[in-house]
Design an enzyme around this catalytic site. Structure first.
Site, PDB file in Angstrom:
ATOM      1  N   LYS A 259     -10.603 -17.787  21.074  1.00  0.00           N
ATOM      2  CA  LYS A 259     -10.737 -16.273  21.034  1.00  0.00           C
ATOM      3  C   LYS A 259     -10.654 -15.068  19.847  1.00  0.00           C
ATOM      4  O   LYS A 259      -9.132 -15.763  19.580  1.00  0.00           O
ATOM      5  CB  LYS A 259     -11.025 -15.926  22.567  1.00  0.00           C
ATOM      6  CG  LYS A 259     -12.143 -16.828  23.629  1.00  0.00           C
ATOM      7  CD  LYS A 259     -11.195 -16.231  24.355  1.00  0.00           C
ATOM      8  CE  LYS A 259     -12.173 -16.913  25.919  1.00  0.00           C
ATOM      9  NZ  LYS A 259     -13.293 -16.582  25.866  1.00  0.00           N
ATOM     10  N   ARG A 333     -18.815 -23.730  31.426  1.00  0.00           N
ATOM     11  CA  ARG A 333     -20.318 -24.078  33.160  1.00  0.00           C
ATOM     12  C   ARG A 333     -19.802 -25.954  32.674  1.00  0.00           C
ATOM     13  O   ARG A 333     -20.339 -26.382  32.959  1.00  0.00           O
ATOM     14  CB  ARG A 333     -20.870 -24.156  31.912  1.00  0.00           C
ATOM     15  CG  ARG A 333     -20.879 -23.905  30.850  1.00  0.00           C
ATOM     16  CD  ARG A 333     -22.479 -23.292  29.611  1.00  0.00           C
ATOM     17  NE  ARG A 333     -21.777 -22.413  29.533  1.00  0.00           N
ATOM     18  CZ  ARG A 333     -22.680 -21.333  28.661  1.00  0.00           C
ATOM     19  NH1 ARG A 333     -23.780 -21.741  28.203  1.00  0.00           N
ATOM     20  NH2 ARG A 333     -21.476 -19.937  28.870  1.00  0.00           N
TER      21      ARG A 333
END
Length: 486
Positions: A259, A333
């Site tokens: 990120k 996920r």
């Protein structure tokens, strides 16, 4: 200190319309409060305050705060109970003013809804300052009068549940590691005889063949934990439970798909899903709700080491499906895939998972509401009705086949962990990915990325991690416990 509510007047004469507690206090001080308010200029607008000193020896400082219209109820346009929201906001503002005056105790006008007043007081005063030497003075809110003490206590319990989630989310990632998170929740549940907490180590996760979860965890020096909570509130232990699943990434660097550094510190709260569902179970136990709940939280860090997942790697989930990891920052996920497979072991009434899953959810709804993707209209209705009461809103999002095709059209594996059109409908493709690991007919996925933190949007929460939608999950569980559906 004392906080009293006053309604805005429909008439132009501007005469203050007190709550019953306000009226009683005004009589106690021989009408001085009403007289002073009328001398102070125009009537108080919603959420605005006036402070009076020296009116009564028991209450050296009295804060009067505007509640808006008297009979504000459910606002169909806003999808919430406006009256309750007005009370939460007004009481929070009033209590903070008492705190600024460094008064250690405040009595709170129930304003006709003691639960909402308690929520406003306890949520409004909360602030994470564990690690600072200079702390704001602690203020203890109490109910003014004794008429609604049960509802007041319920509101305190709801708000303390949300504050627990806020505490866990706000704490630095070196203080809340996977094991420390699990131990903190275990300690909160220690006093309840009908709760069992299992802190599952990496060896157990391996025997469960949770390859997707382990693939994320292996990039970090912190070992993963699978937290499993069993709350047996129903009279019959065998009753089908509500199963809550929460994403527990205690720090998310993005892994190899790193990120940007700006704002990365906020990724200490990437375990918001685990924080809210575990806090909801702590609250359900405190309220002694008559239903069984199981909480599942896969906990780990997502870090970029020599052992970390690489873009293009293929991993195998608990149900045997292979997953191509095209972006290591779509890691939540992967944890949830295995946890959702495991959730199917419990013959659940419903499976509800919560996760700070996608930036796309924040883009879609901002912080107005939690996005809900569900295969069950029955489940949706319960969540929606709960959120109207709590003011912590939910909004239904699509689970179309249109999105499923974008994750199952994958070159190397059964599914890809990102949609093939990259940014398009990112929250929806994430939900479609999770659906590949669900066979239960009542399942909902709550993407809470947009409601993770609060700047100034929710006036009764200070700036920082929000702990949303803990109260909506609790209210939902409470409604489910009263519901005869199975």
């Amino acid at each position: 200190g004392l906080v009293l509510g006053v309604y805005s007047s429909d008439k132009d004469d501007g005469a203050a319309q007190f709550t019953s507690a306000g009226d009683a206090f005004d009589r106690l001080v021989s009408g001085k409060l009403r007289a002073l308010l009328s001398l102070c200029g125009p009537p108080l607008k919603k959420g605005k305050t006036r402070i009076f000193h020296g009116l009564h020896q028991d209450f050296p400082s009295v804060v009067v705060v505007g509640l808006g219209k008297k009979n504000a109820g459910i606002n169909e346009q806003e999808n919430w109970n406006e009256g309750k929201e007005n009370i939460r906001t007004a009481i929070a503002v009033g209590c903070r003013q008492i705190q600024d005056l460094e008064i250690p105790c405040v009595e709170v006008d129930p304003c006709g809804d003691a639960q909402a007043a308690a929520e406003g007081a306890v949520l409004g005063l909360h602030e994470y300052n564990e690690l600072k030497q200079k702390k704001k003075p602690v203020v203890t809110p109490q109910l003014h009068g004794s008429a609604e003490s049960q509802a007041w206590q319920k509101g305190v319990t709801y708000a303390e549940g949300q504050n627990l989630a806020r505490y866990l989310m706000e704490a630095p990632a070196n203080y809340i590691t996977p094991i420390k998170f699990a131990e903190h929740i275990e300690q909160k549940l220690r006093t309840f005889s009908n709760v069992k907490v299992h802190i599952r180590p990496e060896s157990w996760i391996t025997t469960q063949e949770m390859g997707a979860f382990l693939s994320v965890a292996k990039g970090s020096a912190e070992p993963p934990i699978f937290l499993e909570i069993h709350y047996l509130g129903s009279a019959n232990e065998k009753d089908s439970p509500l199963v809550f699943v929460g994403k527990g990434v205690t720090f998310d660097s993005g892994g190899i798909s790193l990120k940007p550094s700006s704002g990365m510190d906020a990724m200490r709260a990437d375990m918001g899903g685990a924080a809210t569902v575990c806090s909801a179970i702590v609250t359900a136990a405190a309220l002694n709700l008559p239903l069984n709940i199981i909480g599942l939280a896969p906990l780990c860090e997502n870090m970029p080491s020599g052992k970390a997942n690489k873009p293009g790697d293929v991993v195998r989930a608990k149900n045997g499906k292979t997953i191509q990891v095209d972006n290591t920052d779509a890691e939540g996920r992967l944890l949830l895939a295995d946890a959702l497979c495991y959730a199917h072991n419990f013959n659940a009434r419903a499976i509800v998972n919560a996760a700070t899953l996608t930036g796309a959810m924040d883009v879609a709804l901002g912080s107005a509401a939690t996005g809900v993707f569900t295969n069950s209209s029955w489940l949706w209705t319960h969540l929606y009705e709960a959120s109207i009461l709590t003011g912590d809103r939910v909004w239904r999002m699509p689970l179309f086949e249109h999105y499923t095709k974008q994750v199952t059209d994958c070159p190397l594996a059964d599914v890809s962990n990102i949609g093939k059109y990259s940014r398009a409908g990112g929250a929806c493709t994430a939900a479609a990915f999770l659906k590949e690991f669900v066979t239960a007919s009542h399942w909902a996925h709550l993407d809470i990325a947009g409601v993770m933190s609060n700047k100034d949007e929710v006036p009764y929460l200070r700036k920082g991690m929000a702990g949303r939608p803990t109260r909506t999950l609790v209210e939902f569980a409470a409604r489910l416990s009263q519901d005869s559906h199975s």
